[in-house]
Design a protein around this motif. Sequence first.
Motif, short mmCIF file in Angstrom:
data_model
loop_
_atom_site.label_atom_id
_atom_site.label_comp_id
_atom_site.label_asym_id
_atom_site.label_seq_id
_atom_site.Cartn_x
_atom_site.Cartn_y
_atom_site.Cartn_z
N LEU A 36 17.94 10.50 -11.11
CA LEU A 36 17.89 9.08 -10.82
C LEU A 36 18.99 8.68 -9.84
CD1 LEU A 36 17.38 7.76 -14.45
CD2 LEU A 36 15.65 7.81 -12.64
N PRO A 37 18.73 7.69 -8.98
CA PRO A 37 19.80 7.16 -8.14
C PRO A 37 20.69 6.24 -8.97
CG PRO A 37 17.78 5.94 -7.76
CD PRO A 37 17.43 7.05 -8.72
N GLU A 38 21.87 5.99 -8.47
CA GLU A 38 22.73 4.99 -9.12
C GLU A 38 22.16 3.59 -8.85
OE1 GLU A 38 24.81 5.52 -11.25
OE2 GLU A 38 25.81 7.42 -10.90
N PRO A 39 22.36 2.64 -9.78
CA PRO A 39 23.21 2.71 -10.97
C PRO A 39 22.52 3.30 -12.21
CG PRO A 39 22.34 0.51 -10.77
CD PRO A 39 21.83 1.28 -9.57
N TRP A 40 21.22 3.62 -12.10
CA TRP A 40 20.47 4.02 -13.29
C TRP A 40 20.91 5.39 -13.79
CZ3 TRP A 40 17.31 2.23 -9.01
CH2 TRP A 40 17.04 0.87 -9.09
N ARG A 41 21.43 6.24 -12.91
CA ARG A 41 21.89 7.56 -13.36
C ARG A 41 23.02 7.44 -14.37
NH1 ARG A 41 22.35 9.56 -8.70
NH2 ARG A 41 24.57 9.77 -8.31
N SER A 42 23.82 6.39 -14.24
CA SER A 42 24.92 6.18 -15.19
C SER A 42 24.49 5.37 -16.40
CB SER A 42 26.08 5.46 -14.49
OG SER A 42 26.58 6.24 -13.42
N GLU A 43 23.52 4.47 -16.21
CA GLU A 43 23.20 3.50 -17.25
C GLU A 43 22.12 3.96 -18.21
OE1 GLU A 43 22.06 0.03 -15.13
OE2 GLU A 43 24.08 -0.41 -14.37
N LEU A 44 21.17 4.79 -17.74
CA LEU A 44 19.96 5.02 -18.53
C LEU A 44 19.95 6.21 -19.47
CD1 LEU A 44 16.95 4.12 -16.21
CD2 LEU A 44 17.78 2.91 -18.22
N PRO A 45 20.70 7.29 -19.23
CA PRO A 45 20.52 8.48 -20.07
C PRO A 45 20.59 8.23 -21.57
CG PRO A 45 21.84 9.05 -18.18
CD PRO A 45 21.64 7.56 -18.13
N ALA A 46 21.60 7.50 -22.02
CA ALA A 46 21.74 7.26 -23.46
C ALA A 46 20.57 6.44 -23.98
CB ALA A 46 23.06 6.54 -23.75
N GLU A 47 20.12 5.48 -23.18
CA GLU A 47 19.00 4.63 -23.60
C GLU A 47 17.71 5.44 -23.71
OE1 GLU A 47 16.97 0.37 -22.32
OE2 GLU A 47 18.59 1.22 -21.12
N ALA A 90 18.40 8.89 0.86
CA ALA A 90 19.30 7.73 0.84
C ALA A 90 20.12 7.61 2.11
CB ALA A 90 20.23 7.82 -0.37
N GLU A 91 20.18 8.66 2.90
CA GLU A 91 20.91 8.60 4.16
C GLU A 91 20.20 7.75 5.20
OE1 GLU A 91 22.71 13.18 3.78
OE2 GLU A 91 21.20 12.66 5.30
N ARG A 92 18.92 7.47 5.00
CA ARG A 92 18.12 6.74 6.00
C ARG A 92 17.49 5.50 5.36
NH1 ARG A 92 16.03 11.21 9.93
NH2 ARG A 92 17.91 12.49 10.02
N PRO A 93 18.30 4.58 4.85
CA PRO A 93 17.74 3.43 4.13
C PRO A 93 16.86 2.54 5.00
CG PRO A 93 20.08 3.11 4.52
CD PRO A 93 19.77 4.52 4.90
N GLU A 94 17.23 2.35 6.27
CA GLU A 94 16.44 1.45 7.11
C GLU A 94 15.04 2.02 7.37
OE1 GLU A 94 19.49 2.47 7.86
OE2 GLU A 94 20.67 0.62 7.65
N ALA A 95 14.98 3.32 7.67
CA ALA A 95 13.68 3.95 7.91
C ALA A 95 12.83 3.92 6.65
CB ALA A 95 13.87 5.39 8.38
N LEU A 96 13.44 4.21 5.49
CA LEU A 96 12.72 4.19 4.23
C LEU A 96 12.21 2.78 3.93
CD1 LEU A 96 11.80 5.43 1.56
CD2 LEU A 96 14.10 5.02 0.66
N ALA A 97 13.06 1.78 4.14
CA ALA A 97 12.67 0.40 3.85
C ALA A 97 11.49 -0.03 4.71
CB ALA A 97 13.86 -0.53 4.07
N GLU A 98 11.52 0.31 5.98
CA GLU A 98 10.43 -0.11 6.87
C GLU A 98 9.11 0.53 6.48
OE1 GLU A 98 9.28 -0.05 11.64
OE2 GLU A 98 11.33 0.40 10.99
N LEU A 99 9.13 1.81 6.14
CA LEU A 99 7.90 2.49 5.77
C LEU A 99 7.37 1.99 4.43
CD1 LEU A 99 8.73 6.11 6.95
CD2 LEU A 99 7.15 4.49 8.00
N LEU A 100 8.25 1.70 3.47
CA LEU A 100 7.80 1.16 2.19
C LEU A 100 7.15 -0.20 2.37
CD1 LEU A 100 10.73 2.10 -0.25
CD2 LEU A 100 8.43 3.07 -0.18
N ALA A 101 7.71 -1.01 3.25
CA ALA A 101 7.16 -2.34 3.47
C ALA A 101 5.76 -2.28 4.10
CB ALA A 101 8.09 -3.15 4.38
N ARG A 102 5.48 -1.23 4.87
CA ARG A 102 4.19 -1.11 5.55
C ARG A 102 3.21 -0.23 4.78
NH1 ARG A 102 3.95 -2.14 10.95
NH2 ARG A 102 2.82 -0.22 11.45
N GLY A 103 3.71 0.54 3.82
CA GLY A 103 2.85 1.46 3.11
C GLY A 103 2.12 0.83 1.94
#
Length: 397
Positions: free
Chosen positions: A43-54, A338-351
């Motif tokens: 999981l990405p943060e913050p869920w990697r720290s918050e979710l395991p115990a839950e 995660a190194e390419r947030p802008e490219a990921l964001a654009e493709l998610l918005a169009r996909g």
Amino acid sequence: MTLPAELRRLEALAETALKLARTAPSGRLALARLADAIETEWLPEPWRSELPAELRAAREATCVPLSARHVERALRSAWGGRPADELDDLDTEPVAVTPVAQVHRGVLDGDPVAVKVLRPRIAAGVRQDLALLDGLLRPLADAFPALDARAIVRELAERVLEELDLEHEADVQRRFHRALRGHPAFVVAPAHTALARESVLVTGWVEGTPIARCADPDGAAAQLIRFMLGAARFGTVHANPHLEDALVLADGRLAVLDFGATRTVEPARVADGVAALDALAARDGAALGAALGRLGWGQPEDGPAVLELGLHALGDLAGPGPSRLDSDAVCAARDRLAERPEALAELLARGSLPADDLWPARGLAQLFGVIARMGATGDWVALAQGALREGWGGAER
């Protein structure tokens, strides 16, 4: 780092889904099943720290074994009489306990069988809570503007209820068993449909080693891909592969045990999926865009960008040639994405994702999640291409 607005909306969707899971009476079931499907380190943060115990707590709370009295009562209710009237014998100790059901070993007409019993009132509770999924409509539409959010939520509700109908599972398993009877590589136990009810499933017993503990994980992973993706050629995708539900038999064949999460798939969509994989293997962005456009997953003109981002994130996993797929590889792919947030964001918005592809997409993600959890080396793109193109080989549809 400030995230693009599109990724912030994706985070808001995830938070809304978690809130629903935490507040719905049957929400612990969703969290427990998530715990069964992933390693929390992925999981990405913050869920990697918050979710395991839950997630661990949810699984522990939902996997409490049913008592022998509960099991007998469930079988009496399903069959209208004593279990002994139908079975020669039934072990009181379960051999498997999951958030949804538990399995006992029994004997029917002298042969060993597996008796799966749904947890009491679970279907009714989930059915009641599914109305809360409407709370996902707005954040889902915000995160994926091109998506038909209402169709996705409706598909999710229908498939979840189908998973909780063991009589439906018996019918699906019967079809798989008949198609693979005598197959040299695969085994599916017969389902005793005469004893199948919404809350009870009886199948033949299969003895083998779970793939997570088998001697040849690379070979087992290749077999699992051929079975799961080859099922698409059979016309039914398996959407819930699990480490404990795939067994390597003494003769080397692979047995698959659970058929609760399945969906029919059209041949044309399988052909377009093969075309997308071929384009990835050929590093052809235009062909990839054309395939994604036919599938309804994205805009054809975005093909080169999808290819570039995918190759960057997947690294060696995209081939050519073999690579190691394990938890380290999953985390590395997550970090590269995660190194390419802008490219990921654009493709998610169009996909987008057509509703009919929700369960196939789940199955594909869980398939490679299972392989990553067992740790194996293979030429993953080539294996997927072969399985989708050739199917099971020799099995009847």
